[in-house]
Scaffold this motif. Structure first.
Motif, short mmCIF file in Angstrom:
data_model
loop_
_atom_site.label_atom_id
_atom_site.label_comp_id
_atom_site.label_asym_id
_atom_site.label_seq_id
_atom_site.Cartn_x
_atom_site.Cartn_y
_atom_site.Cartn_z
N LYS A 1 45.22 -16.19 -39.82
CA LYS A 1 44.87 -15.60 -38.45
C LYS A 1 44.77 -16.74 -37.54
O LYS A 1 44.52 -17.89 -37.92
N ASP A 2 45.06 -16.54 -36.40
CA ASP A 2 44.97 -17.39 -35.33
C ASP A 2 43.93 -17.18 -34.40
O ASP A 2 43.65 -16.01 -33.81
N VAL A 3 42.60 -17.94 -34.21
CA VAL A 3 41.41 -17.76 -33.65
C VAL A 3 41.50 -18.58 -32.34
O VAL A 3 41.28 -19.73 -32.45
N VAL A 4 41.15 -17.81 -31.08
CA VAL A 4 41.08 -18.66 -29.95
C VAL A 4 39.60 -18.42 -29.55
O VAL A 4 39.27 -17.29 -29.29
N PHE A 5 38.96 -19.39 -29.41
CA PHE A 5 37.53 -19.31 -28.80
C PHE A 5 37.76 -19.61 -27.00
O PHE A 5 38.16 -20.55 -26.73
N LEU A 6 37.25 -18.52 -26.27
CA LEU A 6 37.23 -18.81 -24.77
C LEU A 6 35.70 -18.87 -24.30
O LEU A 6 34.85 -17.86 -24.51
#
Length: 278
Positions: free
Chosen positions: A69-74
């Motif tokens: 998975k591609d996980v982006v934290f904002l």
């Protein structure tokens, strides 16, 4: 697989065999001789034209490789989160520790925002868990105001969930955005939130008592994915909940399956004996 078979044979063919091969028995067409093929051309043409939505496209129940998975934290890095920022940073680190980071496994990106967003690192910046964790530990609070969550959501959609930034969305890898937010947005979040959903990006919003709950529910994949804690120091309380969600989100909610509306791929198969007959 969604392949429709039409078989055309002569008096020398076995009709029952042709019917068995064909999509259904009516799709087996016969002519006395190959020289009579012109007589069935129109019949075949209209059969091919009629096949528009008769085929149910196969939507995989799971993406090809459930392990990536591609996980982006904002992260909300505005003036209001200065005191809570170390707890946010620790939380991101603990979540990353549970991921299987690698170029062909999980990829991680971190973006911080207040008035404007700023990428700390992209999905393809680091290829090992150690490098991601080191970078997370070194994050500095940005500060700034007002808090423009809508602009930040638009920014990650256009600049982080992209092929050039390491996103594998087009290959069917699940795309996840984890928003850590400590206040109500100054700008509107509606359009950017629905644009993310349309792109099949799964959003989890985590807020504190200072966040706007209905805003977080609007941003999240569905209202139940909006998690809240009294303070950022209470984040460990939702870590397990988040890890469970991360490990179960394997199905792309809006599959990128083209809808079949009149487009067809037609292959004609002629036995070798006939190809060399002339």
């Amino acid at each position: 697989m969604g392949v429709l078979m039409f078989a055309v044979g002569t008096r020398g063919s076995d009709l029952r065999e042709l019917q068995k091969i064909s999509h259904d028995s009516r799709s087996a067409i016969t002519v006395p001789d190959f020289t009579d093929l012109a007589g069935v051309q129109e019949q075949l043409q209209s059969s091919v034209e009629a096949v528009v939505v008769d085929v149910t496209p196969e939507t995989p129940t799971e993406t090809v490789d459930t392990g990536k998975k591609d996980v982006v934290f904002l992260l909300d890095g505005s003036d209001g989160t200065r005191n809570g920022f170390p707890a946010m940073r620790d939380f991101v680190e603990r979540v990353v520790e549970k991921l299987n980071v690698g170029p062909n496994n999980d990829r991680v990106s971190v973006v911080q925002y207040s008035r404007d967003p700023e990428v700390n690192f992209y999905l393809n910046t680091y290829t090992t868990k150690e490098d991601v964790v080191d970078s997370v530990r070194g994050l500095n609070h940005r500060g700034g105001s007002p808090l423009n969550t809508g602009a930040a959501l638009r920014y990650v959609r256009d600049n982080v969930f992209t092929n050039s930034s390491g996103s594998r969305r087009l290959q069917g890898v699940p795309q996840m955005l984890i928003l850590l937010n400590g206040g109500k947005s100054f700008d509107n979040v509606d359009t950017p939130a629905s644009a993310l959903k349309q792109q099949g990006i799964f959003v989890i919003g985590i807020g504190t008592r200072n966040s706007d709950r209905s805003e977080l529910q609007k941003i999240s994949h569905e209202p139940s994915y909006a998690l809240s804690v009294p303070e950022f120091t209470d984040l460990p309380g939702v870590q397990e909940q988040l890890s469970t969600v991360l490990s179960t989100v394997r199905v792309r909610d809006t599959p990128m399956t083209p809808t079949v509306t009149g487009k067809k791929v037609t292959d004609f198969y002629t036995p070798m004996s006939l190809q060399h007959a002339h």
